[in-house]
Design a protein around this motif. Sequence first.
Motif, PDB file in Angstrom:
ATOM      1  N   PRO A   1      30.420 -20.281  12.942  1.00 21.95           N
ATOM      2  CA  PRO A   1      29.817 -18.954  13.113  1.00 21.95           C
ATOM      3  C   PRO A   1      30.670 -18.046  13.998  1.00 21.95           C
ATOM      4  O   PRO A   1      31.319 -18.492  14.937  1.00 21.95           O
ATOM      5  CB  PRO A   1      28.467 -19.265  13.766  1.00 21.95           C
ATOM      6  N   GLY A   2      30.667 -16.771  13.653  1.00 20.21           N
ATOM      7  CA  GLY A   2      31.495 -15.797  14.359  1.00 20.21           C
ATOM      8  C   GLY A   2      31.880 -14.698  13.386  1.00 20.21           C
ATOM      9  O   GLY A   2      31.351 -14.611  12.268  1.00 20.21           O
ATOM     10  N   ALA A   3      32.835 -13.882  13.800  1.00 17.07           N
ATOM     11  CA  ALA A   3      33.168 -12.695  13.015  1.00 17.07           C
ATOM     12  C   ALA A   3      33.735 -13.030  11.635  1.00 17.07           C
ATOM     13  O   ALA A   3      33.417 -12.355  10.647  1.00 17.07           O
ATOM     14  CB  ALA A   3      34.149 -11.836  13.798  1.00 17.07           C
ATOM     15  N   ASN A   4      34.569 -14.065  11.545  1.00 23.14           N
ATOM     16  CA  ASN A   4      35.124 -14.405  10.222  1.00 23.14           C
ATOM     17  C   ASN A   4      34.022 -14.923   9.302  1.00 23.14           C
ATOM     18  O   ASN A   4      33.958 -14.572   8.116  1.00 23.14           O
ATOM     19  CB  ASN A   4      36.240 -15.448  10.359  1.00 23.14           C
ATOM     20  N   PHE A   5      33.167 -15.756   9.843  1.00 28.38           N
ATOM     21  CA  PHE A   5      32.030 -16.295   9.086  1.00 28.38           C
ATOM     22  C   PHE A   5      31.159 -15.141   8.576  1.00 28.38           C
ATOM     23  O   PHE A   5      30.758 -15.092   7.410  1.00 28.38           O
ATOM     24  CB  PHE A   5      31.226 -17.203  10.027  1.00 28.38           C
ATOM     25  N   LEU A   6      30.895 -14.198   9.464  1.00 30.11           N
ATOM     26  CA  LEU A   6      30.072 -13.027   9.107  1.00 30.11           C
ATOM     27  C   LEU A   6      30.742 -12.210   7.996  1.00 30.11           C
ATOM     28  O   LEU A   6      30.087 -11.755   7.065  1.00 30.11           O
ATOM     29  CB  LEU A   6      29.870 -12.181  10.366  1.00 30.11           C
ATOM     30  N   ARG A   7      32.051 -12.024   8.100  1.00 25.33           N
ATOM     31  CA  ARG A   7      32.783 -11.250   7.087  1.00 25.33           C
ATOM     32  C   ARG A   7      32.712 -11.944   5.720  1.00 25.33           C
ATOM     33  O   ARG A   7      32.577 -11.290   4.693  1.00 25.33           O
ATOM     34  CB  ARG A   7      34.241 -11.104   7.537  1.00 25.33           C
ATOM     35  N   VAL A   8      32.751 -13.277   5.731  1.00 29.83           N
ATOM     36  CA  VAL A   8      32.764 -14.031   4.466  1.00 29.83           C
ATOM     37  C   VAL A   8      31.362 -14.150   3.878  1.00 29.83           C
ATOM     38  O   VAL A   8      31.163 -13.917   2.678  1.00 29.83           O
ATOM     39  CB  VAL A   8      33.380 -15.434   4.691  1.00 29.83           C
ATOM     40  N   PHE A   9      30.381 -14.493   4.724  1.00 27.57           N
ATOM     41  CA  PHE A   9      29.046 -14.815   4.195  1.00 27.57           C
ATOM     42  C   PHE A   9      28.020 -13.703   4.383  1.00 27.57           C
ATOM     43  O   PHE A   9      26.903 -13.799   3.883  1.00 27.57           O
ATOM     44  CB  PHE A   9      28.529 -16.114   4.830  1.00 27.57           C
ATOM     45  N   GLY A  10      28.388 -12.666   5.140  1.00 28.92           N
ATOM     46  CA  GLY A  10      27.456 -11.559   5.346  1.00 28.92           C
ATOM     47  C   GLY A  10      26.348 -11.875   6.324  1.00 28.92           C
ATOM     48  O   GLY A  10      25.391 -11.110   6.468  1.00 28.92           O
ATOM     49  N   LYS A  11      26.453 -13.003   6.988  1.00 23.49           N
ATOM     50  CA  LYS A  11      25.432 -13.375   7.981  1.00 23.49           C
ATOM     51  C   LYS A  11      26.089 -14.238   9.042  1.00 23.49           C
ATOM     52  O   LYS A  11      27.027 -14.965   8.742  1.00 23.49           O
ATOM     53  CB  LYS A  11      24.303 -14.145   7.276  1.00 23.49           C
ATOM     54  N   ASP A  12      25.580 -14.112  10.255  1.00 22.46           N
ATOM     55  CA  ASP A  12      26.110 -14.933  11.344  1.00 22.46           C
ATOM     56  C   ASP A  12      25.013 -15.884  11.830  1.00 22.46           C
ATOM     57  O   ASP A  12      23.836 -15.672  11.523  1.00 22.46           O
ATOM     58  CB  ASP A  12      26.589 -14.033  12.491  1.00 22.46           C
ATOM     59  N   PHE A  13      25.412 -16.899  12.552  1.00 21.27           N
ATOM     60  CA  PHE A  13      24.463 -17.870  13.104  1.00 21.27           C
ATOM     61  C   PHE A  13      24.769 -18.075  14.575  1.00 21.27           C
ATOM     62  O   PHE A  13      25.904 -17.896  15.011  1.00 21.27           O
ATOM     63  CB  PHE A  13      24.578 -19.207  12.351  1.00 21.27           C
ATOM     64  N   HIS A  14      23.733 -18.487  15.331  1.00 19.74           N
ATOM     65  CA  HIS A  14      23.953 -18.789  16.746  1.00 19.74           C
ATOM     66  C   HIS A  14      24.905 -19.961  16.876  1.00 19.74           C
ATOM     67  O   HIS A  14      24.797 -20.936  16.134  1.00 19.74           O
ATOM     68  CB  HIS A  14      22.629 -19.187  17.419  1.00 19.74           C
ATOM     69  N   GLN A  15      25.813 -19.841  17.829  1.00 17.26           N
ATOM     70  CA  GLN A  15      26.657 -20.994  18.136  1.00 17.26           C
ATOM     71  C   GLN A  15      26.110 -21.601  19.415  1.00 17.26           C
ATOM     72  O   GLN A  15      26.396 -21.131  20.511  1.00 17.26           O
ATOM     73  CB  GLN A  15      28.097 -20.540  18.328  1.00 17.26           C
ATOM     74  N   MET A  16      25.273 -22.622  19.238  1.00 18.86           N
ATOM     75  CA  MET A  16      24.704 -23.278  20.422  1.00 18.86           C
ATOM     76  C   MET A  16      25.128 -24.741  20.402  1.00 18.86           C
ATOM     77  O   MET A  16      26.238 -25.042  20.044  1.00 18.86           O
ATOM     78  CB  MET A  16      23.202 -23.092  20.422  1.00 18.86           C
TER      79      MET A  16
END
Length: 365
Positions: free
Chosen positions: A21-36
């Motif tokens: 999860p992070g900006a690249n993930f968001l750019r690819v999948f259109g959604k981000d997730f918490h990194q805990m």
Amino acid sequence: MLAPVHAVLARTGLDAIALVPGANFLRVFGKDFHQMERPLVVVVPAKGDPVAIVPNLEMGSFEPLGFPGKIFDWRDEAGYMGAFKAAGAALPQLGKGTRVGVEGQRMRVFDFMALQSVLPGATLTDAHADISSIRLHKTAEELAALREAIRLSEIALEATVQQVRVGMTEKQVEAILLGELFKAGCDGLSFDPIVAAGDNAAKPHASARADYAIKRGDALLFDFGGRYRHFSADITRTFFVGEVSDHDRAFYDTVLAANSKGHEVSRPGITASDVDDAVCTVLEQSQFASFKRHKTGHGLGLDVHEAPQIMRGNQAKLEPGMVFTIEPGLYRDGETGVRIEDDVVVTENGIESLTSFPRELRIIG
Ligand code: GLY
Ligand code: MN
Ligand code: MN
């Protein structure tokens, strides 16, 4: 959905890319997730189906993304290694001698160790810059979101400075700014804002104090931004409260001259190094040379600090669609600091400043 990742795989010759999860993930999948504490890792091989290792409680958000591969979910009580092992078994092509690119600035050590343990033949290598290159050139839609983030942030800044009075604490001013950002319509914050007065402004990344009352003659530095549709504004303006000394005016005007130089020299084809050199030279040739602390700026988008880094030594050339900050600053330890930060986009012929808040010295309060 995975086309940008496949383009990086083809260009780099990597055998797979792992995303967290992070900006690249968001750019690819259109959604981000918490990194805990729960790892969520996607592996996209050059050949064969991708796999995802997903905490079970996130499945309700992950499944609708339409991930085009196998999903191995895991529950808290079982732990994540079973899902990693199943994912590793589903990636037999990542055997001895293969290379898996990871995001060195995002993947945590325990994500890395879990992935490495189930791909024992593969070498995990830092490909952060290559992977992040998918975000280097902004689309029209992305630029529109960033423009809106900046527009709303500037409205909030003006509303805030009109409320500043001598005697308020930095924390009180910060609270006003936060309220105004959400009132203006921002979705969230780019980062915890910096509201720093007097000697605190000499710390480039200061925290607002509850026990310091703003004095007449203090600099008051705001470095902040609102987010809109995942895009982050990053703006700094420094004001003086009530009055300004001649010395501080000269200090301010030196930073302003450096900022203006950045606007003047930036254009497609110039290197990031040459932009920083031009800006830093203004500071270094001034009477305040010893108060310079940092480079000119950084790329801006889904991440607040991303490529291109505007710094000496970075020979990357500016290209249309890149967005970056011009943020020279000067910092007199224990006394005061000034930074003026604009967000700009490279156009076909030069740059356009996305920030339009006036940069000239302004006395408030
Ligand atoms: N705000 C200055 C820097 O982070 O470089
Ligand atoms: Mn900033
Ligand atoms: Mn910045």
